[in-house]
Motif scaffolding. Structure first.
Motif, PDB file in Angstrom:
ATOM      1  N   MET A  77       1.624   9.232  -5.764  1.00 47.67           N
ATOM      2  CA  MET A  77       2.104  10.572  -5.455  1.00 47.67           C
ATOM      3  C   MET A  77       3.099  11.036  -6.502  1.00 47.67           C
ATOM      4  N   PHE A 116       0.827  -1.219   0.000  1.00 47.15           N
ATOM      5  CA  PHE A 116       0.000   0.000   0.000  1.00 47.15           C
ATOM      6  C   PHE A 116       0.858   1.265   0.000  1.00 47.15           C
ATOM      7  N   GLY A 146       0.962   4.065  -2.844  1.00 50.70           N
ATOM      8  CA  GLY A 146       0.781   5.476  -2.530  1.00 50.70           C
ATOM      9  C   GLY A 146       1.912   6.325  -3.066  1.00 50.70           C
TER      10      GLY A 146
END
Length: 330
Positions: free
Chosen positions: A22, A14, A18
């Protein structure tokens, strides 16, 4: 222990996802904002930016070439716009290009549009300031549109009234469209105009033929136009005619003068024609002469039966009888 490792792997996955999201977002935003692209700065000063914000796009010839990097007040009440522009466009934008504020679509975000420029001007340089052209004010456009709509409604109403009057046969146009007699007169007038045009064409043809006859040898008009002796003769005749006219004018003047004397009473003929008393005297004298003549005739008739005249009368009858007898014997 296995469960702890499993949880760590899941959390790591995860976290990695992320981080990837980003980084992707940063790269995407950076690409949109030309952050990671080599660029140069341009400036423009507007009286009103009309809601333009930092990060709005810069367009040139329909292509996005940069973004608005800074907006700050300038001078008393103006606003200076600083733009980051892709360096690849530097050779295409000229120093005499212009910048204006527009919209990205009908109700989209505000954008800066760079346009114009001539090849005679040099290429733009970092830090140059473009000439700012204020766009049309939307409120003014709406006010103008509203005024035009009101004018259109007024024109429509006037047109409605006008067509109504025409349909009722009012006015010249309505009379022409509804009055059959007037329409027939109008058609007759057009027919007359057409006939006039035909006559004009015929007259033009006749004039053309007449002018061509002036150049045809052997014709009277050619001789009149080219023979100097005929011209001299005509000139002499005209001179004589002018002299005759002068003499006739003099005779007419004399006649007018004599006629004027006839209207006057200072001469015998004028007195006979105009003096009523003299005319009455002449009339009375003629009447007296007529009475005297009648009396003289009566006296001569009476004298014929007197004894002196009877003897002379008998002698005259005998002489006439002898002459008749001698004439018979011959």
């Amino acid at each position: 222990m296995r469960n702890d490792n499993k949880k760590s792997v899941i959390v790591g996955i995860f976290v990695l996802i992320g981080i990837i999201i980003m980084v992707t977002g940063i790269l995407t935003l950076g690409a949109q904002q030309k952050v990671f692209v080599k660029s140069y700065k341009l400036k423009a000063v507007f009286d009103d930016v009309e809601g333009l914000q930092t990060g709005n796009n810069i367009w040139f010839s329909g292509v996005k070439i940069g973004t608005v990097s800074k907006i700050r007040f300038y001078g008393d009440s103006q606003v200076e716009i600083e733009m980051n522009v892709d360096a690849n466009t530097q050779d295409f934008i000229r120093k005499d290009s212009k910048a204006t504020i527009s919209s990205d679509g009908l109700i989209g975000n505000k954008i800066i549009v760079i346009y114009g420029g001539t090849t005679q001007a040099p290429a733009i340089e970092d830090g140059d300031r473009l000439e700012a052209i204020m766009p049309l004010d939307t409120d003014s456009m709406m006010e103008t549109l509203q005024e035009n709509n009101e004018n259109l409604v007024s024109i429509t109403n006037d047109l409605k009234v006008l067509t109504g009057k025409i349909a009722k046969g009012e006015g010249i146009v309505g009379a022409v469209l509804t009055d059959s007699l007037l329409a027939e007169n109008f058609r007759q007038m057009m027919a007359n105009l057409e006939q006039t045009a035909v006559n004009s064409n015929q007259l033009t043809a006749d004039l053309k033929e007449f002018s061509s006859s002036l150049e045809k040898e052997g014709t009277l008009m050619y001789e009149l136009a080219n023979d100097t002796s005929i011209f001299a003769s005509l000139k002499s005749s005209a001179s004589k005619l002018e002299k005759t006219t002068d003499e006739a004018s003099l005779a007419a003047s004399n006649i007018n003068q004599a006629t004027g004397k006839l209207n006057s009473t200072d001469n015998a003929l004028g007195m006979l024609l105009n003096d009523e008393e003299f005319a009455a005297y002449i009339k009375e004298s003629l009447a007296n002469a007529e009475v005297t003549t009648e009396l003289l005739n009566e006296n001569l008739e009476a004298l014929k039966y007197a004894w002196i005249m009877r003897k002379a009368h008998k002698r005259k009858e005998k002489a006439e009888a002898k002459e008749a007898e001698a004439a018979a014997q011959e």
